[in-house]
Design a protein around this motif. Sequence first.
Motif, PDB file in Angstrom:
ATOM      1  N   GLY A 104      -4.906  11.270  -2.448  1.00  0.00           N
ATOM      2  CA  GLY A 104      -3.683  11.245  -3.246  1.00  0.00           C
ATOM      3  C   GLY A 104      -3.071   9.862  -3.257  1.00  0.00           C
ATOM      4  O   GLY A 104      -2.656   9.349  -4.310  1.00  0.00           O
ATOM      5  N   VAL A 105      -3.038   9.237  -2.082  1.00  0.00           N
ATOM      6  CA  VAL A 105      -2.493   7.880  -2.015  1.00  0.00           C
ATOM      7  C   VAL A 105      -3.358   6.926  -2.824  1.00  0.00           C
ATOM      8  O   VAL A 105      -2.848   6.049  -3.529  1.00  0.00           O
ATOM      9  CB  VAL A 105      -2.378   7.435  -0.541  1.00  0.00           C
ATOM     10  N   GLU A 106      -4.689   7.135  -2.799  1.00  0.00           N
ATOM     11  CA  GLU A 106      -5.567   6.264  -3.588  1.00  0.00           C
ATOM     12  C   GLU A 106      -5.306   6.440  -5.073  1.00  0.00           C
ATOM     13  O   GLU A 106      -5.363   5.466  -5.844  1.00  0.00           O
ATOM     14  CB  GLU A 106      -7.030   6.549  -3.242  1.00  0.00           C
ATOM     15  N   ALA A 107      -4.997   7.681  -5.491  1.00  0.00           N
ATOM     16  CA  ALA A 107      -4.711   7.921  -6.909  1.00  0.00           C
ATOM     17  C   ALA A 107      -3.467   7.146  -7.330  1.00  0.00           C
ATOM     18  O   ALA A 107      -3.460   6.479  -8.375  1.00  0.00           O
ATOM     19  CB  ALA A 107      -4.514   9.420  -7.159  1.00  0.00           C
ATOM     20  N   ILE A 108      -2.418   7.204  -6.536  1.00  0.00           N
ATOM     21  CA  ILE A 108      -1.180   6.538  -6.946  1.00  0.00           C
ATOM     22  C   ILE A 108      -1.304   5.029  -6.739  1.00  0.00           C
ATOM     23  O   ILE A 108      -0.724   4.238  -7.485  1.00  0.00           O
ATOM     24  CB  ILE A 108       0.039   7.149  -6.203  1.00  0.00           C
ATOM     25  N   ALA A 109      -2.136   4.613  -5.737  1.00  0.00           N
ATOM     26  CA  ALA A 109      -2.332   3.178  -5.519  1.00  0.00           C
ATOM     27  C   ALA A 109      -3.183   2.566  -6.623  1.00  0.00           C
ATOM     28  O   ALA A 109      -3.132   1.358  -6.863  1.00  0.00           O
ATOM     29  CB  ALA A 109      -2.972   2.921  -4.153  1.00  0.00           C
ATOM     30  N   SER A 110      -3.960   3.414  -7.348  1.00  0.00           N
ATOM     31  CA  SER A 110      -4.699   2.908  -8.504  1.00  0.00           C
ATOM     32  C   SER A 110      -3.714   2.497  -9.590  1.00  0.00           C
ATOM     33  O   SER A 110      -3.949   1.549 -10.332  1.00  0.00           O
ATOM     34  CB  SER A 110      -5.632   3.988  -9.051  1.00  0.00           C
ATOM     35  N   ALA A 111      -2.592   3.225  -9.670  1.00  0.00           N
ATOM     36  CA  ALA A 111      -1.568   2.896 -10.664  1.00  0.00           C
ATOM     37  C   ALA A 111      -0.676   1.757 -10.185  1.00  0.00           C
ATOM     38  O   ALA A 111      -0.238   0.920 -10.969  1.00  0.00           O
ATOM     39  CB  ALA A 111      -0.741   4.142 -10.979  1.00  0.00           C
ATOM     40  N   PHE A 112      -0.358   1.750  -8.882  1.00  0.00           N
ATOM     41  CA  PHE A 112       0.500   0.697  -8.320  1.00  0.00           C
ATOM     42  C   PHE A 112      -0.277  -0.057  -7.238  1.00  0.00           C
ATOM     43  O   PHE A 112      -0.187   0.292  -6.059  1.00  0.00           O
ATOM     44  CB  PHE A 112       1.781   1.305  -7.734  1.00  0.00           C
ATOM     45  N   PRO A 113      -1.035  -1.081  -7.617  1.00  0.00           N
ATOM     46  CA  PRO A 113      -2.008  -1.701  -6.694  1.00  0.00           C
ATOM     47  C   PRO A 113      -1.387  -2.242  -5.400  1.00  0.00           C
ATOM     48  O   PRO A 113      -2.071  -2.322  -4.391  1.00  0.00           O
ATOM     49  CB  PRO A 113      -2.614  -2.833  -7.520  1.00  0.00           C
ATOM     50  N   PHE A 114      -0.088  -2.609  -5.403  1.00  0.00           N
ATOM     51  CA  PHE A 114       0.486  -3.155  -4.154  1.00  0.00           C
ATOM     52  C   PHE A 114       0.440  -2.113  -3.041  1.00  0.00           C
ATOM     53  O   PHE A 114       0.471  -2.441  -1.852  1.00  0.00           O
ATOM     54  CB  PHE A 114       1.924  -3.641  -4.387  1.00  0.00           C
ATOM     55  N   LEU A 115       0.363  -0.817  -3.417  1.00  0.00           N
ATOM     56  CA  LEU A 115       0.311   0.237  -2.388  1.00  0.00           C
ATOM     57  C   LEU A 115      -1.018   0.239  -1.648  1.00  0.00           C
ATOM     58  O   LEU A 115      -1.144   0.830  -0.580  1.00  0.00           O
ATOM     59  CB  LEU A 115       0.508   1.605  -3.046  1.00  0.00           C
ATOM     60  N   TRP A 116      -2.033  -0.429  -2.234  1.00  0.00           N
ATOM     61  CA  TRP A 116      -3.370  -0.334  -1.670  1.00  0.00           C
ATOM     62  C   TRP A 116      -3.418  -0.772  -0.211  1.00  0.00           C
ATOM     63  O   TRP A 116      -4.154  -0.217   0.601  1.00  0.00           O
ATOM     64  CB  TRP A 116      -4.351  -1.150  -2.518  1.00  0.00           C
ATOM     65  N   SER A 117      -2.624  -1.764   0.161  1.00  0.00           N
ATOM     66  CA  SER A 117      -2.673  -2.237   1.557  1.00  0.00           C
ATOM     67  C   SER A 117      -1.752  -1.412   2.468  1.00  0.00           C
ATOM     68  O   SER A 117      -1.706  -1.636   3.670  1.00  0.00           O
ATOM     69  CB  SER A 117      -2.321  -3.718   1.631  1.00  0.00           C
ATOM     70  N   TYR A 118      -1.006  -0.459   1.886  1.00  0.00           N
ATOM     71  CA  TYR A 118      -0.168   0.419   2.726  1.00  0.00           C
ATOM     72  C   TYR A 118      -0.673   1.857   2.687  1.00  0.00           C
ATOM     73  O   TYR A 118       0.117   2.789   2.804  1.00  0.00           O
ATOM     74  CB  TYR A 118       1.282   0.369   2.252  1.00  0.00           C
ATOM     75  N   ARG A 119      -1.999   2.020   2.532  1.00  0.00           N
ATOM     76  CA  ARG A 119      -2.505   3.371   2.368  1.00  0.00           C
ATOM     77  C   ARG A 119      -2.238   4.256   3.583  1.00  0.00           C
ATOM     78  O   ARG A 119      -1.869   5.415   3.455  1.00  0.00           O
ATOM     79  CB  ARG A 119      -4.005   3.333   2.059  1.00  0.00           C
ATOM     80  N   VAL A 120      -2.424   3.668   4.778  1.00  0.00           N
ATOM     81  CA  VAL A 120      -2.210   4.461   5.985  1.00  0.00           C
ATOM     82  C   VAL A 120      -0.744   4.893   6.074  1.00  0.00           C
ATOM     83  O   VAL A 120      -0.435   6.075   6.273  1.00  0.00           O
ATOM     84  CB  VAL A 120      -2.613   3.644   7.233  1.00  0.00           C
ATOM     85  N   GLU A 121       0.166   3.930   5.887  1.00  0.00           N
ATOM     86  CA  GLU A 121       1.591   4.246   6.001  1.00  0.00           C
ATOM     87  C   GLU A 121       1.992   5.297   4.971  1.00  0.00           C
ATOM     88  O   GLU A 121       2.718   6.248   5.288  1.00  0.00           O
ATOM     89  CB  GLU A 121       2.438   2.982   5.794  1.00  0.00           C
ATOM     90  N   ALA A 122       1.519   5.126   3.722  1.00  0.00           N
ATOM     91  CA  ALA A 122       1.909   6.059   2.667  1.00  0.00           C
ATOM     92  C   ALA A 122       1.400   7.464   2.988  1.00  0.00           C
ATOM     93  O   ALA A 122       2.129   8.450   2.843  1.00  0.00           O
ATOM     94  CB  ALA A 122       1.366   5.582   1.325  1.00  0.00           C
ATOM     95  N   ALA A 123       0.140   7.554   3.459  1.00  0.00           N
ATOM     96  CA  ALA A 123      -0.415   8.873   3.773  1.00  0.00           C
ATOM     97  C   ALA A 123       0.375   9.518   4.909  1.00  0.00           C
ATOM     98  O   ALA A 123       0.675  10.717   4.878  1.00  0.00           O
ATOM     99  CB  ALA A 123      -1.892   8.746   4.147  1.00  0.00           C
ATOM    100  N   LEU A 124       0.747   8.723   5.908  1.00  0.00           N
ATOM    101  CA  LEU A 124       1.479   9.292   7.034  1.00  0.00           C
ATOM    102  C   LEU A 124       2.882   9.715   6.609  1.00  0.00           C
ATOM    103  O   LEU A 124       3.423  10.702   7.114  1.00  0.00           O
ATOM    104  CB  LEU A 124       1.554   8.282   8.190  1.00  0.00           C
ATOM    105  N   PHE A 125       3.466   8.979   5.660  1.00  0.00           N
ATOM    106  CA  PHE A 125       4.780   9.371   5.164  1.00  0.00           C
ATOM    107  C   PHE A 125       4.709  10.739   4.480  1.00  0.00           C
ATOM    108  O   PHE A 125       5.506  11.641   4.768  1.00  0.00           O
ATOM    109  CB  PHE A 125       5.314   8.303   4.198  1.00  0.00           C
ATOM    110  N   LEU A 126       3.710  10.893   3.583  1.00  0.00           N
ATOM    111  CA  LEU A 126       3.545  12.183   2.911  1.00  0.00           C
ATOM    112  C   LEU A 126       3.316  13.289   3.933  1.00  0.00           C
ATOM    113  O   LEU A 126       3.872  14.385   3.830  1.00  0.00           O
ATOM    114  CB  LEU A 126       2.355  12.129   1.949  1.00  0.00           C
ATOM    115  N   LEU A 127       2.494  12.989   4.939  1.00  0.00           N
ATOM    116  CA  LEU A 127       2.204  13.970   5.988  1.00  0.00           C
ATOM    117  C   LEU A 127       3.490  14.399   6.674  1.00  0.00           C
ATOM    118  O   LEU A 127       3.717  15.597   6.921  1.00  0.00           O
ATOM    119  CB  LEU A 127       1.231  13.355   6.997  1.00  0.00           C
TER     120      LEU A 127
END
Lengths: 612, 612
Positions: free
Chosen positions: A129-152
């Motif tokens: 899911g984070v990869e899907a949204i990071a495809s739209a907003f590339p700056f998120l790509w380097s925060y994938r772990v943080e974003a996934a843990l936030f959703l969790l």
Amino acid sequence: MLYRLWTWLVGPPLPTQEAAHARLNKIRALAAFSPDALSSIAYANQEIFLGLVAMGSLGLSYSFPIGLGITSLLAVVAISYYQTIHAYPSGGGSYIVARENLGELPGLVAGGALLIDYVLTAAVSLTAGVEAIASAFPFLWSYRVEAALFLLAVITLINLRGVKEAGTVMSLPVYLFLFTYLGMLAFGLIRALLEGPGDLSVVAPAAIEPLSLFLILRAFASGSTALTGVEAISNGVPAFRKPESHNAGRTLIVMALLMGALFLGSLGLTQYFAVVAGPQETILSALARRLVGSGPVYYLVQTSTLLILTVAANTSFADFPRVASILARDGYLPRQLSNLGDRLVFGNGMLLLAGDTTLLVVLFGGDSHLLVPLFAVGAFMAFTLSQSGMVVHWRRKNGPGWQVKSLLNGFGALVTGTMVMVVVVSKFTHGAWITLLLIPSLVWSFYQIKNHYRRVAEQLSLHGLPPSLQPVPRLRLVVPVSGVHRATIEAINYARALSDKITAVYIEIEPGSGEKLRARWKQWFPDITLVVEPSPYRSVISPLLEFLDRTDREHNDGTLAALVLPEIVPARGWQGLLHNQTAWLIKTTLLYRRRSQGYQRVIIDVPYHLKK
Amino acid sequence: MLYRLWTWLVGPPLPTQEAAHARLNKIRALAAFSPDALSSIAYANQEIFLGLVAMGSLGLSYSFPIGLGITSLLAVVAISYYQTIHAYPSGGGSYIVARENLGELPGLVAGGALLIDYVLTAAVSLTAGVEAIASAFPFLWSYRVEAALFLLAVITLINLRGVKEAGTVMSLPVYLFLFTYLGMLAFGLIRALLEGPGDLSVVAPAAIEPLSLFLILRAFASGSTALTGVEAISNGVPAFRKPESHNAGRTLIVMALLMGALFLGSLGLTQYFAVVAGPQETILSALARRLVGSGPVYYLVQTSTLLILTVAANTSFADFPRVASILARDGYLPRQLSNLGDRLVFGNGMLLLAGDTTLLVVLFGGDSHLLVPLFAVGAFMAFTLSQSGMVVHWRRKNGPGWQVKSLLNGFGALVTGTMVMVVVVSKFTHGAWITLLLIPSLVWSFYQIKNHYRRVAEQLSLHGLPPSLQPVPRLRLVVPVSGVHRATIEAINYARALSDKITAVYIEIEPGSGEKLRARWKQWFPDITLVVEPSPYRSVISPLLEFLDRTDREHNDGTLAALVLPEIVPARGWQGLLHNQTAWLIKTTLLYRRRSQGYQRVIIDVPYHLKK
């Protein structure tokens, strides 16, 4: 204070009688049970693409054929579970079906595989899911772990609050996803008819590996993760309105058709338009860009992908704690996992799931592609055991047409069993070995835990004990004292109220201090013996323990003296840092000795509270 | 097991009577007390260089004049402490001198400044030492934090083992350092006479800031960290052979002369040969390379720099725990800091120092240049308070020639007081503000701690309490039970031996389970009342606490019922995870209530040990 924070986060406790379940109509049931299955097209597509792209345009031309193969698998698995739904109207999870029909060990293997599968569903769905949204907003790509843990963290909290809130939030994303994706694919189909195909050989990167059957098989195995989650409805039959099995069966068929359409549609269009994705984009995102451009519709598609994958992770929060609680009730997991928490949910199971998922997301750097190889093994193993169990079930039941039903489930078992082999062989070095190690170790733990509970029950049992028991003799009490002050007086008074065999003991660290104390002692407690024990090594604990052991040996009446501990309790937590914590140290040491030496000394803790 | 590992690391405990101190001759005393002072030329040189290089070659031409200024300061401070040594033959640390002559607050300010100073000595010395060796081995530059923490761990362990071992290890590096540096400087002097000067304007980088008085003053303030450690001998007078003050005074003079020679020699040669250092090298390393080339002698010089800086950090391990223990004995710090540990050292103080130093090294990334600005403030503040105290001392004593002695110390106080201002103003934004905030907060904590201990003593005092006391009435006991099993029997038997007012209470989480238990209870304990308390929210704790409070109110005899806790103790630690830990939860909750509500309920903990 911590408790208040907790209550604010998860809500006030609910009384037990509120634990009634609302039945779901088919529309809500589809939303409740399908997200895991529907959303798996996101990572399945991605895996097929990543598996084939190494072989260049020639490799990518196998996408649609692989998709057709997986869809046939889907049909077989769906038919098998359609039968399970009718056979187990009270809910036929793989653990229950395998345990009931095949025995304890297969049941536990299925249970272990399921638990691992649920954790991976959460981890893979969130990272995808984070990869899907990071495809739209590339700056998120380097925060994938943080974003996934936030959703969790968000879904953990929602689930800890309890099922009702969780139910309402979840319907919307599912239908949003179906609406946007089916719309997009239909639009894509029209464009395909109008525009004609793209040319893969132009856009695909150069092949870095030659075309090989093994690599195609591996891509097929990776793509088969699309099937995870198909079993969800069969677990939840009792949640449907009456007639439960009928409604559940219909819902399963609708779900399988939707899945097939989404999967084949997206794979087909990707290949037809020769869509290829770069390193920081998913293939579905590239397809969406190709079909609807990079405008607001594209962002809607990516957001709905993120949302349904999050909801899919959420289904693990229903399934994992439920299966864990069943295993715990049967004695194979710590029994805390079967406690209904304040909010009538299996809170401990949810926290365990959240912890394991966090571990996976962090260890694998939030990369769904690294997590997927661990995934399919457990799912197909549970499928196989469940279908094999059904074969036995039909034979035992011996009802009308049992041969046909048996044959259908047997075919399912054969196909999914073959898939286990395919996945293990083709993905072994990529991570499947981890799951292959984890499942037996989990099963081993199940047995260990079960053994422990059985031994405890034996040791606590009153079997053979006569109801008339001799009371223990009047207790000897030992009071360690640090001087004559109010806490000492409190402790001695309590000791007096409990027994008349009291000895006070003073551990003398500074030579000479014992004599001084003795003089004061005579004045305040003339009737109680004070023993002064020297402590040449300046420790309080060892001389005290030696004294206790010695007096026990001297009395030799089969009992241990009880320890009366005067404990000065400071008014505030931080003030504890300013005291030697001797009482705490004594208790901790005794706890350790209890564990290691079976030291059954009673501790009578007499607090003296400081008011400021 | 942890205990055994500990013993292996720090050695077996030592008995109290071994705490005799060996007296030091002047050679060993110099080695014991001078490393901090001597080694400070390493970072002082570096600071002067870094402070001036921004102003280019013009700035660097002020190195030697600044060195002369600091050497004059050194003379003033040394003379002042020479007087202190003769006035306080029993050891005149700044805290003692300030407290005795100026009062509590100045004493505490000096004490706080000293503690901060010692932590910074350890942190700065270790990081500067690592920088010295990393100048020789550049790959170490990116592991500065790890290397400094490794050295810290080694000296912490050596010190925890105890003073004797620490003493012998330390002499060698000091004389190795003196030998290599004095030799190198003498060699440099000869080369200077033979070769003539270098040209700074050729080698110095371009100025990035204009020459300004403020920046020169700042370089001077940074360089004045060379003076830290001069006070060490005055603290340790009793460790010298008789006549103590005479010997200590002579040693101080020798040390000051050596310091002056090393400092002026290195600064002078650096400027004369126009030596400049790059970003990953210290200026002393660059000087050594210039004088002796990059061969084995150079490596010897850098190694001896690392060693003496490590030994300097080690002196903090003697000083910090000693000052902390004096403050603790006076009630201004947690009294654990005054406990002599197993190995007859103030182990807690050492661990506190090691912890604080680790924090500083990590927070400042192992960069001595970032740490130095925090440093000089505390040192000069302690100097000033100590010298001012000496002025009062001489006047009070009113001995022969007190006016001259007073004047000398007064001048010292004036000079060092001015230096406090200079350092604060010129280095405020670089980090001096941190120390300026830390000292008052430390002093505030000292007062808080003292207050706490005073209030505790008041509350525990028997003052006004008559020696004849009424014993508390026969105790009421409440036994929470989870069923009828062996642990219950054990607890009930104990309760019977202690009192005849016993109530058992069962918290009923599953509706109906209470009735089942009551039937069995009648059979085993017909004489003991069993109360069944419903728990609609499935919590054990709250209904239990409510029951206890209710029975206390009902009896209303001014006493609280004591809680008899049957506690099942598993044979192994991990098995604890498989139990609900209710006993532990009850104890923890009561502990919390004790703190917050002054809840003085006695807990009688009856363990039942499982054997497997």
